[in-house]
Design an enzyme around this catalytic site. Structure first.
Site, PDB file in Angstrom:
ATOM      1  N   VAL A  84     -17.765  -0.866 -12.830  1.00  0.00           N
ATOM      2  CA  VAL A  84     -18.746  -0.490 -11.814  1.00  0.00           C
ATOM      3  C   VAL A  84     -19.130   0.974 -12.016  1.00  0.00           C
ATOM      4  CG1 VAL A  84     -19.154  -0.194  -9.340  1.00  0.00           C
ATOM      5  CG2 VAL A  84     -17.816  -2.154 -10.177  1.00  0.00           C
ATOM      6  N   ALA A 128      -0.027  -1.607  -0.697  1.00  0.00           N
ATOM      7  CA  ALA A 128      -0.351  -2.969  -1.121  1.00  0.00           C
ATOM      8  C   ALA A 128      -0.255  -3.922   0.069  1.00  0.00           C
ATOM      9  CB  ALA A 128       0.615  -3.403  -2.221  1.00  0.00           C
ATOM     10  N   GLN A 129       0.772  -3.747   0.872  1.00  0.00           N
ATOM     11  CA  GLN A 129       0.997  -4.599   2.034  1.00  0.00           C
ATOM     12  C   GLN A 129      -0.231  -4.650   2.942  1.00  0.00           C
ATOM     13  OE1 GLN A 129       4.582  -5.011   5.370  1.00  0.00           O
ATOM     14  NE2 GLN A 129       4.420  -3.157   4.175  1.00  0.00           N
ATOM     15  N   ALA A 145     -10.374  -5.991  -8.825  1.00  0.00           N
ATOM     16  CA  ALA A 145      -9.416  -7.091  -8.707  1.00  0.00           C
ATOM     17  C   ALA A 145      -7.993  -6.559  -8.574  1.00  0.00           C
ATOM     18  CB  ALA A 145      -9.540  -8.044  -9.889  1.00  0.00           C
ATOM     19  N   GLU A 161      10.447   6.308  -6.779  1.00  0.00           N
ATOM     20  CA  GLU A 161      10.738   5.087  -7.549  1.00  0.00           C
ATOM     21  C   GLU A 161      10.686   5.380  -9.047  1.00  0.00           C
ATOM     22  OE1 GLU A 161       8.043   2.093  -5.814  1.00  0.00           O
ATOM     23  OE2 GLU A 161       9.813   1.315  -4.775  1.00  0.00           O
ATOM     24  N   LYS A 214     -12.800  -4.313 -14.307  1.00  0.00           N
ATOM     25  CA  LYS A 214     -12.824  -3.618 -15.597  1.00  0.00           C
ATOM     26  C   LYS A 214     -12.071  -4.401 -16.680  1.00  0.00           C
ATOM     27  CE  LYS A 214     -11.905   0.863 -15.011  1.00  0.00           C
ATOM     28  NZ  LYS A 214     -11.154   2.146 -15.004  1.00  0.00           N
TER      29      LYS A 214
END
Lengths: 400, 400
Positions: free
Chosen positions: B81, B314-315, B11, B170, B38
């Site tokens: 998993v 992520a994009q 997820a 970052e 998880k």
């Protein structure tokens, strides 16, 4: 002619109160006072169990020395005392030296390890701002690590507190407050965490009123503290503790509160001591030196009513500082010295937020009343040290 | 007749967006969807450098799965998993099993260690809420320890960040914000602390616009970050790192951001992979299984314009999830599958509070404009996932 030199070593309760009193009572140009301290701040040792658990910020316990001492009147030296040479009236500091005519030893306590193996190396102690910050962060790190381990490691969540005197009991009381917050912060079920208080005596708070002790134990047990009384810690290892009967309890966090002794610099400087404490005369001077006073945890004071030493508390140190400052000026002025007798007004132990037990005179106090009384006592000290402004800045203003 | 079973494993960005889209697009009783994860929460992986440094609370990065997924429509299973058996259409979980007709592999990344000795054992990585909480607490603990050591231990205050890609840059940006706070909290002079970014390439953010890279390096250097480009980490030890030419830098904190690969469960389950990533077909299915899709960091997607893989961002994962959810329903309905082509709208890297660099289309962004753009991008994802309510709860609302 140069003024008589007074050196005060240490700015704990005894040292800073001696300095604050002298500042008020000494005449202009009468004496030259130097206060030496490792840090540029004083801290409330009796509050340290709170920042250690993480229930109070450590800055609340500390007071900048120049907030309460006028450094135009009293010279402040930030340095560490290495040794005193009483016959030469000299103090060796880590970065220099100091000569004095009159000396006040106010160097505080260090943990007494009673020869327990591994204790010094593997246990934390609640003794300074630096040490309690480390305890707080250490505990948080164990909780943060827990969910990163592939196997469940209960030792990360087991906190062992050795000793059930005032500090030990007050500390487990704060831990009981803090643990639910830590569980929420780090996604850990509360029932995985253990707070174990180990005490060699048959009871916690030995010597304290039995009814109050029972109240305290019941309350703390309800909050999840486990008591192991009648239990010796034989050894502290890297993995936890070995208790009497060779029982091992694995724990990543062992905090020792089981006893204190006078700062070893005092004995190492050749003063006569008993567990690091100097058996002072009635006027708080050492047996051998007419120009050396001892105040606070390095002084051994006998309560003649019961022929046993007074416990080395903040209350006694603060009161003794009043006598020491007067006697210093009496010595300078050629007056008679006065004797010190502690006036124990009461004793209150906190048991976490809003809970405490205590005796004031013969009256027993419980719950929120005792807790409020504890805060009043704390605020009273701040008032004596720095007036209403200091109470406002650093006091415990929410009594209930 | 039973409904076709869709299982979504993971997820993260790809998995939860696939689930959220399916929830919207599927017909009543058309398919039976199970989401396995998880934890019972989703988190913003691209924000994790902030809670790792301690500049944002980790709860801000996480979103409870049942806040964005209607568990009456999509079954949620909190489990880990272990392995996929694609030939048997079965998933082995740590506490059970799952059978499926259609599968979505969205198991995310793991750190790529490139065979660097000791890296896995001795370096932290920014990969989950659990891991970054531990980094934050670890750093705090080193600072808390510093003033308790009798000898000055500079390694406690030396933080080495391996890798100068997006996460590395970052992260040092956030550390530069956080270090002054830590210095205040633990009474440490700022100039004792070192933040060292080590990168094997000749430049940081390799491949990024040169002018923007220079802006970033200048800014971060002014904030106290030291760059060691053209420098390999040969080994990570318990005491620090060994750099090329056998130079040792002692450091209590090494954080590796130098590379990621697909979750090793994918390769271990027998899927064809390249550094853990499955070279998917145009419709996001694996080469060998018509009923298995891959989305996010486990998918290898080639940008045909330059014949190199798209970076696993992520994009791309979020966009691919849209295609995967459509294609799943097309398969069930017997329709044609569509092809996925990422539409890279821009890239922004934050450099601490209120500072960033980025490119949106051909436009270069700097400073507060870039920083606001970064927050808009972050909020846009929250909007897509959970509507305005989620933006309100978890969004970055102070744009400037």
């Amino acid at each position: 002619m140069s003024r008589p030199k007074i050196a005060i070593l240490g700015a704990g309760y005894g040292g800073i109160m001696t300095a604050a009193r002298l500042q008020k009572e000494m005449g202009t140009n009468e004496v030259e006072v130097t206060l030496v301290n490792k840090h540029d701040y004083h801290y409330q040792t009796t509050w340290l169990h709170e920042p250690a658990a993480g229930t109070m910020h450590h800055d609340k316990t500390r007071i900048m020395i120049n907030d309460v001492i006028d450094t135009n009147k009293i010279k402040f030296v930030k340095d560490t005392v290495v040794e005193v040479k009483p016959d030469e009236k000299r103090v060796i500091l880590s970065k220099g030296e100091l000569v004095y005519d009159y000396l006040v030893l106010a160097l505080g306590f260090e943990p007494a390890t009673f020869g327990i193996k591994g204790l010094k190396e593997n246990a934390f102690s609640i003794r300074s701002v630096n040490s309690v910050r480390k305890i707080r962060e250490h505990i948080e790190y164990q909780f943060a690590s827990y969910n990163n381990e592939s196997e469940r490691r209960d030792d990360l969540l087991t906190i062992i507190v050795g000793g059930a005197g005032f500090t030990g009991i007050e500390f487990v009381g704060e831990l009981a407050e803090r643990v639910p917050e830590l569980c929420k912060e780090f996604d850990i079920p509360r029932d995985r965490v253990k707070i174990i208080n180990v005490e060699a005596s048959p009871t916690v708070l030995p010597g304290f009123d039995e009814e109050l002790v029972e109240y305290a134990m019941n309350l703390l047990e309800r909050k999840g503290v486990e008591f192991r009384t009648n239990t010796m810690i034989k050894e502290v290892t890297e993995d936890g503790v070995i208790l009497g009967e060779d029982e091992e309890v694995k724990s990543a966090t062992v905090v020792w509160t089981g006893g204190v002794q006078g700062n070893s610099i005092v004995a190492n400087s050749g003063f006569e001591t008993n567990r690091g404490r100097v058996p002072v005369r009635k006027d708080q001077r050492t047996p051998d030196y007419d120009n050396v006073f001892v105040v606070g945890d390095c002084a051994l004071l006998i309560n003649e009513e019961i022929n046993r030493p007074y416990p080395p508390t903040a209350q006694v140190a603060i009161q003794a500082a009043g006598t020491v400052s007067k006697n210093l000026l009496s010595l300078v002025r050629g007056n008679e010295l006065e004797s010190f007798t502690p006036d124990i007004k009461g004793t209150v132990a906190s048991l976490g937020k809003g809970e405490a037990i205590g005796k004031v005179g013969n009256k027993k106090l419980y719950g929120s009343t005792a807790s409020a009384m504890k805060k009043i006592i704390d605020n009273r000290y701040l008032f004596m040290l720095g007036g209403p402004g200091l109470v406002w800045k650093k006091g415990k203003l929410k009594l209930f």
